[in-house]
Design an enzyme around this catalytic site. Sequence first.
Site, PDB file in Angstrom:
ATOM      1  N   ARG A  57       4.959  -9.896 -25.783  1.00 37.64           N
ATOM      2  CA  ARG A  57       5.295 -10.698 -25.150  1.00 37.64           C
ATOM      3  C   ARG A  57       6.914 -10.119 -24.720  1.00 37.64           C
ATOM      4  O   ARG A  57       7.576 -10.671 -25.483  1.00 37.64           O
ATOM      5  CB  ARG A  57       5.262 -11.375 -24.865  1.00 37.64           C
ATOM      6  CG  ARG A  57       3.402 -12.665 -24.688  1.00 37.64           C
ATOM      7  CD  ARG A  57       3.472 -13.501 -24.778  1.00 37.64           C
ATOM      8  NE  ARG A  57       3.758 -13.871 -26.234  1.00 37.64           N
ATOM      9  CZ  ARG A  57       4.144 -15.610 -26.465  1.00 37.64           C
ATOM     10  NH1 ARG A  57       3.916 -16.162 -26.279  1.00 37.64           N
ATOM     11  NH2 ARG A  57       4.495 -14.952 -27.974  1.00 37.64           N
ATOM     12  N   ASN A  75      -5.410  -7.370 -22.776  1.00 36.91           N
ATOM     13  CA  ASN A  75      -4.401  -7.522 -21.554  1.00 36.91           C
ATOM     14  C   ASN A  75      -5.656  -7.967 -20.315  1.00 36.91           C
ATOM     15  O   ASN A  75      -5.977  -8.720 -18.965  1.00 36.91           O
ATOM     16  CB  ASN A  75      -3.833  -6.216 -21.034  1.00 36.91           C
ATOM     17  CG  ASN A  75      -2.680  -6.315 -21.558  1.00 36.91           C
ATOM     18  OD1 ASN A  75      -2.172  -6.858 -22.709  1.00 36.91           O
ATOM     19  ND2 ASN A  75      -1.533  -4.930 -21.738  1.00 36.91           N
ATOM     20  N   CYS A  85       3.160  -3.897 -17.754  1.00 41.04           N
ATOM     21  CA  CYS A  85       2.151  -3.797 -18.564  1.00 41.04           C
ATOM     22  C   CYS A  85       0.702  -4.653 -17.450  1.00 41.04           C
ATOM     23  O   CYS A  85      -0.412  -3.816 -17.683  1.00 41.04           O
ATOM     24  CB  CYS A  85       1.977  -5.193 -19.838  1.00 41.04           C
ATOM     25  SG  CYS A  85       2.710  -4.170 -20.481  1.00 41.04           S
ATOM     26  N   LYS A 132      -0.570  -3.280 -14.456  1.00 41.20           N
ATOM     27  CA  LYS A 132      -0.980  -1.415 -14.534  1.00 41.20           C
ATOM     28  C   LYS A 132      -2.367  -1.036 -15.154  1.00 41.20           C
ATOM     29  O   LYS A 132      -2.700  -0.641 -15.274  1.00 41.20           O
ATOM     30  CB  LYS A 132      -0.231  -0.512 -14.564  1.00 41.20           C
ATOM     31  CG  LYS A 132       0.853  -0.879 -15.792  1.00 41.20           C
ATOM     32  CD  LYS A 132       0.202   0.584 -16.385  1.00 41.20           C
ATOM     33  CE  LYS A 132       1.905   0.197 -18.420  1.00 41.20           C
ATOM     34  NZ  LYS A 132       0.756   0.858 -19.385  1.00 41.20           N
ATOM     35  N   ARG A 157       9.562  -4.903 -12.790  1.00 33.48           N
ATOM     36  CA  ARG A 157       8.370  -4.000 -12.366  1.00 33.48           C
ATOM     37  C   ARG A 157       7.072  -4.859 -11.823  1.00 33.48           C
ATOM     38  O   ARG A 157       7.226  -5.945 -12.767  1.00 33.48           O
ATOM     39  CB  ARG A 157       7.886  -3.097 -13.894  1.00 33.48           C
ATOM     40  CG  ARG A 157       8.982  -2.223 -14.128  1.00 33.48           C
ATOM     41  CD  ARG A 157       8.686  -1.317 -15.586  1.00 33.48           C
ATOM     42  NE  ARG A 157       8.639  -2.730 -16.359  1.00 33.48           N
ATOM     43  CZ  ARG A 157       8.260  -2.019 -17.437  1.00 33.48           C
ATOM     44  NH1 ARG A 157       7.547  -1.036 -17.689  1.00 33.48           N
ATOM     45  NH2 ARG A 157       7.917  -3.023 -18.935  1.00 33.48           N
TER      46      ARG A 157
HETATM   47  C1  UDX Z   1       1.422  -8.924 -21.306  1.00 32.59           C
HETATM   48  C2  UDX Z   1       0.946  -9.542 -22.274  1.00 32.59           C
HETATM   49  O1  UDX Z   1       0.729 -10.553 -23.050  1.00 32.59           O
HETATM   50  C3  UDX Z   1       0.884  -9.033 -23.559  1.00 32.59           C
HETATM   51  O2  UDX Z   1       0.007  -9.070 -24.973  1.00 32.59           O
HETATM   52  C4  UDX Z   1       1.645  -7.428 -23.662  1.00 32.59           C
HETATM   53  O3  UDX Z   1       1.087  -6.514 -24.925  1.00 32.59           O
HETATM   54  C5  UDX Z   1       1.663  -7.162 -22.510  1.00 32.59           C
HETATM   55  O4  UDX Z   1       1.653  -6.721 -20.854  1.00 32.59           O
HETATM   56  P1  UDX Z   1       3.985  -9.300 -20.372  1.00 32.59           P
HETATM   57  O5  UDX Z   1       3.961  -8.474 -19.591  1.00 32.59           O
HETATM   58  O6  UDX Z   1       5.517  -9.884 -21.649  1.00 32.59           O
HETATM   59  O7  UDX Z   1       2.886  -9.929 -21.668  1.00 32.59           O
HETATM   60  O8  UDX Z   1       3.934 -10.785 -19.532  1.00 32.59           O
HETATM   61  P2  UDX Z   1       2.594 -12.345 -20.110  1.00 32.59           P
HETATM   62  O9  UDX Z   1       3.461 -13.218 -20.569  1.00 32.59           O
HETATM   63  O10 UDX Z   1       1.479 -11.649 -20.408  1.00 32.59           O
HETATM   64  O11 UDX Z   1       2.851 -12.645 -18.635  1.00 32.59           O
HETATM   65  C6  UDX Z   1       2.210 -11.867 -17.195  1.00 32.59           C
HETATM   66  C7  UDX Z   1       2.442 -12.165 -15.938  1.00 32.59           C
HETATM   67  O12 UDX Z   1       1.457 -13.107 -15.717  1.00 32.59           O
HETATM   68  C8  UDX Z   1       3.706 -12.875 -15.322  1.00 32.59           C
HETATM   69  O13 UDX Z   1       4.105 -12.211 -14.154  1.00 32.59           O
HETATM   70  C9  UDX Z   1       3.355 -14.314 -15.493  1.00 32.59           C
HETATM   71  O14 UDX Z   1       4.388 -15.150 -14.802  1.00 32.59           O
HETATM   72  C10 UDX Z   1       2.372 -14.427 -14.859  1.00 32.59           C
HETATM   73  N1  UDX Z   1       1.269 -15.816 -15.764  1.00 32.59           N
HETATM   74  C11 UDX Z   1       1.052 -16.150 -16.880  1.00 32.59           C
HETATM   75  C12 UDX Z   1       1.191 -16.769 -14.266  1.00 32.59           C
HETATM   76  O15 UDX Z   1       1.041 -16.205 -13.658  1.00 32.59           O
HETATM   77  N2  UDX Z   1       0.196 -17.789 -14.940  1.00 32.59           N
HETATM   78  C13 UDX Z   1       0.466 -17.443 -16.460  1.00 32.59           C
HETATM   79  O16 UDX Z   1      -0.478 -19.225 -16.773  1.00 32.59           O
HETATM   80  C14 UDX Z   1       0.532 -16.967 -17.306  1.00 32.59           C
END
Ligand code: UDX
Length: 439
Positions: A155, A215, A267, A270, A336
């Site tokens: 993450r 994902n 991530c 997409k 992004r």
């Molecule tokens: C994600 C996956 O968690 C990771 O395992 C993968 O390798 C890449 O994609 P990341 O993109 O760093 O990681 O972000 P993540 O922490 O998963 O959050 C994604 C999005 O979801 C963010 O915009 C966050 O604000 C949102 N989110 C997350 C929510 O809206 N609510 C939540 O409860 C958790």
Amino acid sequence: MRITVFGTGYLGTTHAACMAELGHDVLGVDVDPAKLAKLEAGEVPFYEPGLEEVLQRNIASGRLRFTSSYEEAAEFGEAHFLGVGTPQKRGEFAADLIYVDSVIKTLAPLLTKPAVIFGKSTVPVGTAQRLGILARELAPAGDDVEIAWNPEFLREGFAVKDTLHPDRLVLGVDRDRPGRAEALARDVYAQLLDEEIPFLVTDLATAELVKASANAFLATKISFINAIAEVCEASGADVKILADAIGHDDRIGRKFLNAGIGFGGGCLPKDIRAFMARAGELGADQALTFLREVDNINMRRRTRMVELAREACGSLLGARVGVLGAAFKPDSDDVRDSPALNVAGQIQLQGAAVSVYDPKAMDNSRALFPTLSYSSSALEACEGADVVLLLTEWKEFRALKPADLDGVVRAKTLIDGRNCLDPEEWRAAGWIYRGLGRP
Ligand code: UDX
């Protein structure tokens, strides 16, 4: 071991620095000379807590170097890691594999001795097998070149911790051509395996699908709670208390149940689209049609946020809107597909004067959305605002007190797009507070 890492983005840079931290000799490879120059100077080209220290420490020890030379990399590496991007194709759902393919097409013809290439990028199922055929065709070492898939789950914001102490390691190997990939991976990750981090060895397709499914599950969990937030809005219920209550059930769990303006980043959006596209190609499109709904729910949250801002101001034309947060999530400068920046942009396009502040994502935001105005502090962004929108839950914003903004704003109205402030506290101080999916 001597390791190369192709691609020095969020994933590649972190992997390269962390592999050096584990004691390996690492060569990071990229085609972008500007990025390489920064990295060589010990500077991480993006914001990732703790990464710069790891980078600098390992450059200083001589274990980590960077190059643009594929010849040097082919000669140097026993294990080659592939960490380039797989963005969404323009105007399509599918992933664009041009960077992944280009690494193989450039590297393979230079492989004169046995080598293992470990893919880390998120790719459509079937890619690893195709790349294996391509690499063996192009490489002078022929069948002595192996492709394995070792998906990355890090993450942003926790990239170093997630790489050095992951929940699990997954390795897909070519079951038809047993080789050295598993043994080599066990050497690379020896320290992690000593910590008894689960290590799952499987075939190539399963490894690719593990990542896509993880994902898709996370995106679904967020859209699930956001869909419930819509019902809460319609019925006067409180999604936050609801999430706490259902989260106590171990089978559900409280994590990733924060309702708000939804998910973004490089991530999840997409990856779920690429997953749908690939399932369609495989004739299994029905299996993943629910992901289209997951995507729709997610995008509707952004529209809802714009509507709430409009309601608060009466009309957005000529209104002043203070926006706190531009990054797709806190502790990242990544914009992004950021819901925050997307909402700010939509509001501006509808005639409001929008002022944005983010603790780390200002440069990236300016580059992506040059027409928005940017402020140098949270208070400056809120100056004279008719409404304040909290769109990324940075610690600094979560710590805001009503008194900090009293006298700064024109109207005491706050819409909390991440449900991260205490409604009672703000209402008691005379503010109109609105959350998403909350009364
Ligand atoms: C994600 C996956 O968690 C990771 O395992 C993968 O390798 C890449 O994609 P990341 O993109 O760093 O990681 O972000 P993540 O922490 O998963 O959050 C994604 C999005 O979801 C963010 O915009 C966050 O604000 C949102 N989110 C997350 C929510 O809206 N609510 C939540 O409860 C958790």
